[in-house]
Enzyme design. Structure first.
Site, short mmCIF file in Angstrom:
data_model
loop_
_atom_site.label_atom_id
_atom_site.label_comp_id
_atom_site.label_asym_id
_atom_site.label_seq_id
_atom_site.Cartn_x
_atom_site.Cartn_y
_atom_site.Cartn_z
N GLY A 157 28.03 46.84 37.72
CA GLY A 157 26.37 45.93 37.71
C GLY A 157 27.93 44.54 39.16
O GLY A 157 28.43 44.91 38.78
N ARG A 158 26.72 43.15 38.48
CA ARG A 158 27.12 42.00 38.73
C ARG A 158 28.49 42.09 37.48
O ARG A 158 29.93 41.75 39.11
CB ARG A 158 26.30 40.85 38.42
N ILE A 159 28.22 41.80 36.73
CA ILE A 159 29.71 41.79 36.05
C ILE A 159 30.90 42.54 36.30
O ILE A 159 32.60 42.20 36.68
CB ILE A 159 29.84 42.48 34.34
N ARG A 179 24.65 54.47 36.07
CA ARG A 179 23.42 55.74 36.03
C ARG A 179 23.48 56.92 37.26
O ARG A 179 23.25 58.06 37.07
CB ARG A 179 22.34 55.28 35.45
N ARG A 236 28.44 46.30 25.13
CA ARG A 236 28.08 45.44 23.85
C ARG A 236 28.73 47.19 22.85
O ARG A 236 29.78 48.24 23.55
CB ARG A 236 26.59 46.84 24.27
N ASP A 260 36.14 42.32 22.96
CA ASP A 260 35.03 41.55 23.19
C ASP A 260 34.01 41.61 21.86
O ASP A 260 33.21 40.32 21.54
CB ASP A 260 34.76 40.88 24.02
N GLU A 265 28.42 43.20 14.39
CA GLU A 265 28.82 42.28 14.69
C GLU A 265 27.84 41.48 13.46
O GLU A 265 27.05 41.31 13.11
CB GLU A 265 28.65 41.38 16.25
N HIS A 283 32.97 37.80 20.60
CA HIS A 283 32.16 38.10 21.29
C HIS A 283 32.60 36.72 22.61
O HIS A 283 30.89 35.52 22.34
CB HIS A 283 31.09 38.14 20.77
#
Length: 325
Positions: A157-159, A179, A236, A260, A265, A283
């Protein structure tokens, strides 16, 4: 503004919380299930139209019965896995997040984690501080090169695209799994996370999908990376089988990791804290002054646009149909 029309959860960035309290007269709502039956809901639930929260605080769908006029949930953060956007959409409640503004900082952090995990910079720093480089000591172990390595990105995606762009400058060959295959990129597509892991030296997780019960990166994918392979996760914690990850890192079945995010968490498995081939961050991939300010600005932009025009600037996909209908 009428007090209680907007509610804010605990744990928001202090200056954002202050703005919400002062400019919008927004009372504080306990995070998570503590909100159910709280004094705030008792006092303001009948009038609340908007809740400003974060992915960490989330939103309890059970609150809908106590907030009959709720129409929008605005999240400080790009992730919204603690907010059931689909269920809220069915109830006529829209959800926004803060995408794009944190892309660069998270991509920077992913590259930093890759460099640190593969080159062992944090471990070397600890070794020097402990006197390991003093005369008569042993040599620090050789590390692995990031430049010209094979990198797989899970979630383009963007990241993910920003990470790929940065790693191309290192001469890395990039492949990816999504996907579905993307028609506007030239990177090779892997049909599954396992196929991706089989062909790379470094697997970078930038996806928000997967659950603890069905992670996208399980034991088989981690074993496919092998003793010379590395994992970086800025997506995640639930995307990766954390138990399998710990087992393989402890037993030498995986070369190293830069993490991260974690499954529960702020809990970090004790075994990971003792390993020099693992880099651990709290994070904080998007945790810069500039990005947090941009995120707060976008939350307020969503809030003002919803109050003034009845639409969101950055609705999540599940909400888009609600906003456009």
């Amino acid at each position: 503004m009428t007090p209680g029309r907007v509610l804010r959860t605990t744990g928001l960035k202090p200056d954002l919380a202050a703005t919400l309290a002062q400019r919008y007269a927004a009372p504080e709502l306990p995070a998570g299930r503590a909100a159910l039956g709280s004094d705030t809901v008792a006092a303001f639930g009948a009038d609340a139209e908007i809740v400003v929260t974060s992915n960490r605080a989330g939103f309890e769908t059970d609150l809908l019965d106590s907030l009959p006029r709720l129409r929008a949930v605005l999240s400080f953060g790009v992730g919204y896995d603690t907010i059931d956007a689909a269920a809220l959409a069915e109830a006529g409640v829209v959800v926004s997040n803060t995408p794009d503004v944190l892309t660069d900082c998270v991509a920077d952090a992913a590259v930093a984690l890759a460099l640190d995990a593969m080159r062992g910079f944090s471990a070397a720093d600890r070794w020097v501080r402990a006197g390991g480089w003093d005369p008569g000591g042993v040599e620090f172990p050789l590390t692995r090169r990031l430049s010209r390595s094979r990198v797989g990105i899970l979630g383009l995606g963007r990241i993910g695209r920003a990470i790929a762009h940065r790693l191309e400058a290192f001469g890395c060959s990039v492949s990816y799994h999504n996907r579905r295959e993307l028609m506007d990129v030239s990177y090779p597509y892997a049909a599954s996370p396992l196929d991706l892991a089989r062909g790379v030296d470094l697997l970078v997780v930038a996806a928000a999908g997967g659950t603890a019960a069905s992670p996208l990166v399980g034991r088989e994918e981690l074993e496919a990376l092998g003793p010379g392979g590395f994992l970086v996760n800025v997506g995640r914690g639930s995307v990766v089988d954390e138990e399998a990850l710990v087992d393989l890192l402890v037993d030498g079945g995986l070369g190293g990791a830069g993490l991260d995010v974690f499954a529960s968490e702020p809990h970090v498995p004790t075994a990971l804290r003792t390993l020099d081939n693992v880099v651990l961050l709290p994070h904080m991939a998007s945790g810069t002054v500039e990005t947090r300010a941009d995120m707060a600005r976008l939350v307020l932009e969503n809030l003002d646009t919803w109050l003034g025009e009845g639409r969101l600037v950055t609705p999540v996909p599940e909400s888009d149909a609600v906003v456009r209908s």
